[in-house]
Design a protein around this motif. Sequence first.
Motif, short mmCIF file in Angstrom:
data_model
loop_
_atom_site.label_atom_id
_atom_site.label_comp_id
_atom_site.label_asym_id
_atom_site.label_seq_id
_atom_site.Cartn_x
_atom_site.Cartn_y
_atom_site.Cartn_z
N PHE A 359 0.82 -1.21 0.00
CA PHE A 359 0.00 0.00 0.00
C PHE A 359 0.86 1.26 0.00
O PHE A 359 0.69 2.14 -0.85
CB PHE A 359 -0.94 0.00 1.20
CG PHE A 359 -2.11 -0.92 1.06
CD1 PHE A 359 -3.27 -0.48 0.42
CD2 PHE A 359 -2.06 -2.22 1.53
CE1 PHE A 359 -4.36 -1.33 0.27
CE2 PHE A 359 -3.14 -3.07 1.38
CZ PHE A 359 -4.29 -2.63 0.75
N PHE A 360 1.78 1.37 0.97
CA PHE A 360 2.48 2.66 1.05
C PHE A 360 3.50 2.82 -0.07
O PHE A 360 3.74 3.94 -0.52
CB PHE A 360 3.08 2.92 2.44
CG PHE A 360 4.08 1.94 2.97
CD1 PHE A 360 5.35 1.83 2.42
CD2 PHE A 360 3.78 1.16 4.08
CE1 PHE A 360 6.28 0.95 2.94
CE2 PHE A 360 4.71 0.28 4.62
CZ PHE A 360 5.97 0.17 4.04
N LYS A 361 4.08 1.74 -0.56
CA LYS A 361 5.05 1.92 -1.65
C LYS A 361 4.35 2.19 -2.98
O LYS A 361 4.84 2.98 -3.79
CB LYS A 361 5.96 0.70 -1.75
CG LYS A 361 7.13 0.88 -2.73
CD LYS A 361 7.93 2.16 -2.49
CE LYS A 361 8.58 2.24 -1.13
NZ LYS A 361 9.64 1.29 -0.94
N ALA A 362 3.20 1.56 -3.23
CA ALA A 362 2.43 1.88 -4.43
C ALA A 362 1.99 3.34 -4.38
O ALA A 362 2.05 4.07 -5.39
CB ALA A 362 1.22 0.96 -4.54
N THR A 363 1.57 3.81 -3.21
CA THR A 363 1.18 5.22 -3.05
C THR A 363 2.34 6.15 -3.39
O THR A 363 2.18 7.13 -4.15
CB THR A 363 0.73 5.48 -1.60
OG1 THR A 363 -0.37 4.65 -1.30
CG2 THR A 363 0.33 6.94 -1.42
N LEU A 364 3.51 5.85 -2.87
CA LEU A 364 4.66 6.73 -3.07
C LEU A 364 5.11 6.74 -4.53
O LEU A 364 5.42 7.80 -5.09
CB LEU A 364 5.81 6.30 -2.15
CG LEU A 364 5.56 6.55 -0.66
CD1 LEU A 364 6.58 5.80 0.20
CD2 LEU A 364 5.60 8.04 -0.35
N PHE A 365 5.14 5.57 -5.17
CA PHE A 365 5.56 5.54 -6.57
C PHE A 365 4.54 6.22 -7.47
O PHE A 365 4.92 6.98 -8.38
CB PHE A 365 5.78 4.10 -7.02
CG PHE A 365 7.20 3.65 -6.90
CD1 PHE A 365 8.20 4.22 -7.68
CD2 PHE A 365 7.56 2.66 -6.01
CE1 PHE A 365 9.51 3.82 -7.57
CE2 PHE A 365 8.87 2.25 -5.89
CZ PHE A 365 9.86 2.83 -6.67
N LEU A 366 3.27 5.95 -7.26
CA LEU A 366 2.26 6.60 -8.10
C LEU A 366 2.22 8.10 -7.83
O LEU A 366 1.99 8.89 -8.76
CB LEU A 366 0.89 5.97 -7.84
CG LEU A 366 0.74 4.50 -8.22
CD1 LEU A 366 -0.69 4.03 -8.05
CD2 LEU A 366 1.20 4.24 -9.65
N GLY A 367 2.46 8.50 -6.58
CA GLY A 367 2.55 9.93 -6.29
C GLY A 367 3.73 10.57 -6.99
O GLY A 367 3.63 11.66 -7.55
N ALA A 368 4.87 9.87 -6.99
CA ALA A 368 6.04 10.38 -7.71
C ALA A 368 5.74 10.50 -9.20
O ALA A 368 6.14 11.47 -9.86
CB ALA A 368 7.24 9.46 -7.48
N GLY A 369 5.00 9.52 -9.72
CA GLY A 369 4.62 9.59 -11.13
C GLY A 369 3.73 10.78 -11.43
O GLY A 369 3.86 11.42 -12.49
N ALA A 370 2.82 11.10 -10.51
CA ALA A 370 1.96 12.26 -10.71
C ALA A 370 2.77 13.55 -10.70
O ALA A 370 2.52 14.47 -11.50
CB ALA A 370 0.89 12.30 -9.62
N VAL A 371 3.77 13.63 -9.82
CA VAL A 371 4.65 14.80 -9.79
C VAL A 371 5.42 14.91 -11.10
O VAL A 371 5.53 15.99 -11.70
CB VAL A 371 5.62 14.72 -8.59
CG1 VAL A 371 6.69 15.80 -8.68
CG2 VAL A 371 4.86 14.84 -7.28
N ILE A 372 5.98 13.80 -11.55
CA ILE A 372 6.74 13.79 -12.81
C ILE A 372 5.84 14.20 -13.97
O ILE A 372 6.23 14.97 -14.86
CB ILE A 372 7.35 12.40 -13.04
CG1 ILE A 372 8.40 12.10 -11.97
CG2 ILE A 372 7.97 12.29 -14.43
CD1 ILE A 372 8.84 10.65 -11.93
N HIS A 373 4.61 13.68 -14.00
CA HIS A 373 3.65 14.03 -15.04
C HIS A 373 3.32 15.52 -15.00
O HIS A 373 3.29 16.18 -16.05
CB HIS A 373 2.38 13.19 -14.86
CG HIS A 373 1.32 13.46 -15.86
ND1 HIS A 373 1.29 12.86 -17.10
CD2 HIS A 373 0.22 14.28 -15.81
CE1 HIS A 373 0.23 13.28 -17.77
NE2 HIS A 373 -0.43 14.14 -17.01
#
Length: 665
Positions: A359-373
Motif C-alpha cells: 500500500f504505502f510503496k504503491a502510493t509513493l511511486f504513483l505519487g512520484a509519477g503524478a509529480v513527474i507528469h
Amino acid sequence: MRASLLWLIPALPLIGAVVNGALALAGARSANGPARGFVSLVAVLLPAAAFALSVAALLALPAAGPGATAPALAHTLWEWMHLGGLSIALNVLVDPLTALMLLFVTGIGTLITLYSVGYMWADRGFARFMAYLNLFLASMIVLVMGGSLPVTFIGWEGVGLCSYLLIGFWHHNDEYNDAARKAFVMNRIGDLGFLLGAFALASVTGSLDYQQIAAFFRDGGNEGLIAAKAGVLALAGVLLFLGCTGKSAQVPLLTWLPDAMAGPTPVSALIHAATMVTAGVFLVGRLGDFYAHCPPWVLQIVLVTGAATAFFGAVAGLFQNDIKKALAYSTVSQLGFMFMAAGVGAFDVAIFHVFTHAFFKATLFLGAGAVIHRLHHEQDMRRMGGLKRDRGLFWTYLAMSYGWWAIIGLPGGAGFFSKDLILERLAAAGPVGVAACALALGTAGLTAVYMTRLMVLTFWGGSRVTDEARHHLQKVPVTMTIPLVILGFGSLLAGLVWMELPVAVLNSHLLPGFLAPVLAPAQQVATAAHGHGLHLPAVVVALLGTGLAAAGWVVAWLLWRKGPTGPSVEQRPTSVPGGFGGAWTFAFDRVYDLCVVKPVKGAALALYFLVELLLVAGLTEAVRMVATGVCGAGFALSQRSRLRTHLALGVLGLVAVVAVIAWAL
C-alpha cells in the motif's frame, strides 16, 4: 466459488493481454479514437474481475481443519509429466497465504492499471503497454496460486519476462534497453538456483507439491530422514534463497532494481509494490516448514542477507536526487526488513510487511509519477520544492503524505504496525537476532531521514521548479488521482488487520490467526531453533520506533529545509554514479564483472581456440587434404557432365558396396 473455477483468476488478465496485444499488433495507436478507450476498458475490467474472483475464493475457503490442517481450495488441471518416481501436475492452490497475496496483487494491480490509463494515454505504444501490464498480472497470479514449485516457476519466469518488456518499454533509448537486459540476466542467475534447489528438495521429500512438502516436514515419523539428509536440505535451502535474492533484489543480486526505474512509473509501482519483488518473500513463507527444518545456519543466512540489504538500501537512499531512484532504494531496504523477519522464523510478520508495504510503496511511486507528469517529466528533486502549494497536486501531496507517514513508522500508519513487529521478533530471536534488531533500529532511523528528505525537497520549502517546467505544467487526470487516494488511505488503514478487532472478510479471524494454519507450525520449529533473546514489550518497541521516526524527521528538516546541499544542479547530474548509492551499485557491478563476466568470457575464448581454431579448423583442413588426394589420384577425371554416366557410376558403386558387405558376412 468452486475449486474447479480457480483457473479463471489468472485467465482473465491473460485474455486482456491477448486482446490488447492483438490490437497493438493491428496498429491501434489513435490518440483519441475508440480503440484506445476499448483498450483501457479491457485492461482495467479484466483484472478487476480477477480481484472479484479472488474475494470469492477467500470467502469460499473452508473452515480450518483439526490440528494444523490449513483450509484450502485446490484443483489439478492436468497431470503434466512423470520423471522417474516424481509426478508433476499443473495445479492451483488457494489457502490463507495465497488468498491474502491474491487480494493485493489483483486489487492494487487493478488500481495501477487504472492509473496507467491516464499516465500513458498519449504514448503511441498504449495498447502494447496495457498488454504487458495484463500479462504481468497474469504471471504474478500464477506465481502465487501455483500448487507446486514447477507451477510457481512458470509465473516466476513470466514476471521476469514481463519486467524485461516493461523496463525496456521505451526501447529507442539504449540505456533503458541495457537496464532491461540487466534485470533479465540477473534474474536468470537466481532462477538457476531456484531450479537446482527445487529438485534437491524433491530428492528428499519425493514431491514438488507444496501441500505434500508441508505434510512431509510436519510428520514426526520423518525426523530421522530429515536429520540424515540435513546436508541436502541445507543445499536446497541456500539454492532456493539464491532464487529469492535475484527476484527480491537482495545482496548481492540487487543492482538491477534501481536501474529498473528506466521503465514508466506505473511499471515501477507494479514491480516494487505488490508483485514481482515480493515473490521471494512469499516463496520463503510458502516453504516455511522446509526452512524451519533446515540446519539453523540456513535461516541465519537469510537473516544476515536481509540485514545487510536493508542497511545498504537505507544509506544509498540518502544520496539519490532522482525521486524514483530514492524510492527504489527504499524498496531494497524494505525487502531487507521482510527477509530479516523470515530469517528468524517470523513468516507471518514478513508477509504482513509485504501486505502493508504494497500500500504505502504503491502510493509513493504513483505519487512520484503524478509529480513527474505534472512537471513534464522532471524527476530531479533538486528542481522541485514547494509543490504542496500547487493546487494541481493537492491529492497527490495528501496521498504521498500518508505514504510517507506509513513508511517511516509513525503511529497509525501501516508501517508502524508491521515494522515494530519485525523489531520485536528480531529482539526475541537469540544473540544474532538481537544484533540484527540493533541494525534494524538504525536502518529505521535512516528510513525516516531519507524519506523526509524526499518530502522536504519535493513538497516543502521554497520552489525550485524551472521556468520551462512551469510553462509545460500538465493536469493530473482523474484516472491517476483515484488510485492515489485509495492507496493513500490504505497506507494508513492496512495495518489495522493485525489488531485485535473482528474482521469479517477474514472469516472472523485476525490476520495472525488467519495465516496460522499455514505458517504457525513452521514458526514454532524455527523459533525454538533460534533460542531466546530479549523480550521487548510492544509498548517499548513502539516508543523506540516512534522516537527514531520523529528524530529522523527533525534531522532531515534541519538539513534540507533550505533546499538541496552539495554541488548545484548544473554541476552534478541527476543520475549518480556520484553518490553513495550509485558508487556502491557500481562497485557491485564491478564485482559481477570480475567474478562472473570475465570468467565466462575467458571460458568462451578458450572454447573458441580449442573448438573453432583447433578442432573445427583441423577437421576442415583434413577434409581439404582428402579432397586434394582424391583429385590427385585421378578420380576427378571419371566425373562427366552426362546424367547417364552419373547414374551408371552410382549403380556400380552400390553394387560394389553390396558385394563388400556380402563378402564380409
